[in-house]
Design a protein around this motif. Structure first.
Motif, PDB file in Angstrom:
ATOM      1  N   TYR A   1      51.870  38.820  38.265  1.00 27.66           N
ATOM      2  CA  TYR A   1      51.575  37.638  37.462  1.00 27.66           C
ATOM      3  C   TYR A   1      50.569  37.953  36.361  1.00 27.66           C
ATOM      4  N   GLU A   2      49.532  38.696  36.692  1.00 33.40           N
ATOM      5  CA  GLU A   2      48.501  39.008  35.694  1.00 33.40           C
ATOM      6  C   GLU A   2      49.006  39.994  34.645  1.00 33.40           C
ATOM      7  N   ASN A   3      49.985  40.822  35.032  1.00 33.39           N
ATOM      8  CA  ASN A   3      50.602  41.772  34.106  1.00 33.39           C
ATOM      9  C   ASN A   3      49.554  42.599  33.366  1.00 33.39           C
ATOM     10  N   VAL A   4      48.621  43.144  34.149  1.00 32.47           N
ATOM     11  CA  VAL A   4      47.543  43.945  33.571  1.00 32.47           C
ATOM     12  C   VAL A   4      48.108  45.293  33.113  1.00 32.47           C
ATOM     13  N   ILE A   5      47.821  45.660  31.873  1.00 33.21           N
ATOM     14  CA  ILE A   5      48.252  46.941  31.328  1.00 33.21           C
ATOM     15  C   ILE A   5      47.189  47.988  31.654  1.00 33.21           C
ATOM     16  N   VAL A   6      47.590  49.025  32.380  1.00 34.10           N
ATOM     17  CA  VAL A   6      46.657  50.064  32.807  1.00 34.10           C
ATOM     18  C   VAL A   6      47.017  51.373  32.117  1.00 34.10           C
ATOM     19  N   ASP A   7      46.020  51.989  31.494  1.00 37.43           N
ATOM     20  CA  ASP A   7      46.235  53.299  30.886  1.00 37.43           C
ATOM     21  C   ASP A   7      46.458  54.342  31.978  1.00 37.43           C
TER      22      ASP A   7
END
Length: 384
Positions: free
Chosen positions: A269-275
């Motif tokens: 849901y948060e769809n956090v983009i992680v390097d």
């Protein structure tokens, strides 16, 4: 998020241990409210019903299935706990139902569950039937996939006690896999989504079981359901519920699967983009089949009238007898165990091996014996 508190509040107390069949879950499914719509979506080889449980009105659609292998029931228990959460008035339940639409198949292989076998009634491994679709259960799952058109798939399994985390002496209590979609094991946007969720679940579980999360081998096999769905363009995650210290009934592992599910939904849901997310994924150590249930070291045994000092290992066989699972230990390896670890280990300190009938040690014999004059082993376990 207080994972422990949520789990303790919503754990389904009527379900425990390893033998989980339709007879166990149907009373729970029958009591569910209109929040979870229960339907029969097909039949097994032996005409047992296959249920789906649909809930939520959110845009993100998640398809989950458990007990594709009938004797792998830990994740089914965690899903029943999750149903209790969805049925509640808790804020987290309201958020989940607003954000997601769930289609959950709690037991895909009810015949295998009844017989406590990996395969279905036709002795087919459903997780190798994704292309042939030769079995009714495989067809039910594919139809659910086509009709529901999920954004994510969760393929829920158990793994054996033999698996540890990399080269450590820790068991793989939970393992994950973002299946490959091609022979080269490439990463595309679809697989990267699955990888990102796994990294988030691993970060959560490290708080509770540090060093006990593994990564399953990603060799490509289009006959496997996860590889097929990943290849078709749906991010798919394999969950493997494994061994926690002393937890042969998988009640502790059940809790960690529940934690992983909540963490996964939050991440999606948060769809956090992680390097460097793929680097974080491959840094999860790969499963290593180096464990035995029991390892016995420095045991003196007489071969051909001379004393030798040996190591040997025993492993539980899970046997269904009168609707109950019994763990019966047998000797499975004699000799070099330098690369192996035991969930339980005993150093005999050079004391003699004595069998109950004759002083010989053979593969596949029951793990009942003496070490020295005072240490009695029954079913692999030191008797007090």
């Amino acid at each position: 998020m207080n994972f422990e508190q949520i789990y303790n509040q919503f754990k389904e107390e009527k379900i425990s241990e390893r033998y989980i069949t339709l007879n166990h879950i149907e009373p729970i499914l029958n009591r569910l409210s209109e929040k979870i719509k229960v339907a029969v979506i097909g039949k097994s080889v032996l005409e047992r019903p296959i249920y789906s449980c649909q809930s939520g009105s959110g845009k993100i659609k998640i398809l989950i299935w458990s007990q594709m292998h009938g004797n792998e029931s830990t994740t089914t228990k965690a899903l029943l706990d999750f149903f209790n959460l969805l049925e509640s008035d808790a804020e987290i339940a309201k958020d989940l139902l607003n954000r997601f639409s769930f289609c959950i198949i709690p037991i895909l292989n009810p015949d295998g569950a009844e017989a406590y076998t990996r395969v279905n009634a036709n002795k087919i491994d459903l997780n190798r039937d994704a292309q042939d679709l030769s079995q009714p259960e495989s067809i039910v799952l594919r139809r659910a996939y086509n009709d529901f058109e999920p954004d994510f798939c969760f393929n829920m399994h158990d793994q054996r006690t033999i698996f540890g985390v990399g080269d450590t002496n820790k068991p793989a209590t939970v393992s994950f896999l973002a299946p490959s979609y091609d022979e080269e094991r490439n990463i595309n946007a679809v697989r990267e989504k699955a990888v990102s969720v796994i990294v988030a679940m691993n970060n959560t579980l490290q708080q509770f079981i540090p060093g006990q999360v593994g990564r399953f081998d990603d060799g490509f096999n289009l006959n496997c359901v996860g590889d097929t769905f990943q290849h078709a363009g749906t991010p798919t995650i394999l969950f493997e519920a494994g061994h926690f210290q002393g937890d042969y009934e998988r009640e502790e592992t059940r809790k960690f699967i529940f934690f992983a599910l909540l963490s996964a939904f939050d991440s999606i849901y948060e769809n956090v983009i992680v390097d460097n997310v793929f680097e974080d994924y491959v840094n999860i150590p790969q499963n290593n089949p180096r464990f035995f249930d029991f390892v016995y070291k420095n045991i003196k045994i007489n071969y051909d009238s001379s004393d030798k000092f040996i190591n040997f290992a025993a492993q539980f066989n899970e046997e269904l007898i009168d609707n109950q699972i019994f763990f019966n230990a047998f000797v499975v390896k004699i000799g070099d165990l330098e690369e192996n670890v035991g969930h339980t280990e005993l150093d005999g300190n050079g004391q003699s091996f004595k069998n109950f009938t004759e002083n010989s040690l053979q593969l596949n014999q029951k793990a009942d014996f003496f070490i020295g004059e005072s240490v009695q082993i029954r079913n692999g376990i030191v008797q007090s």
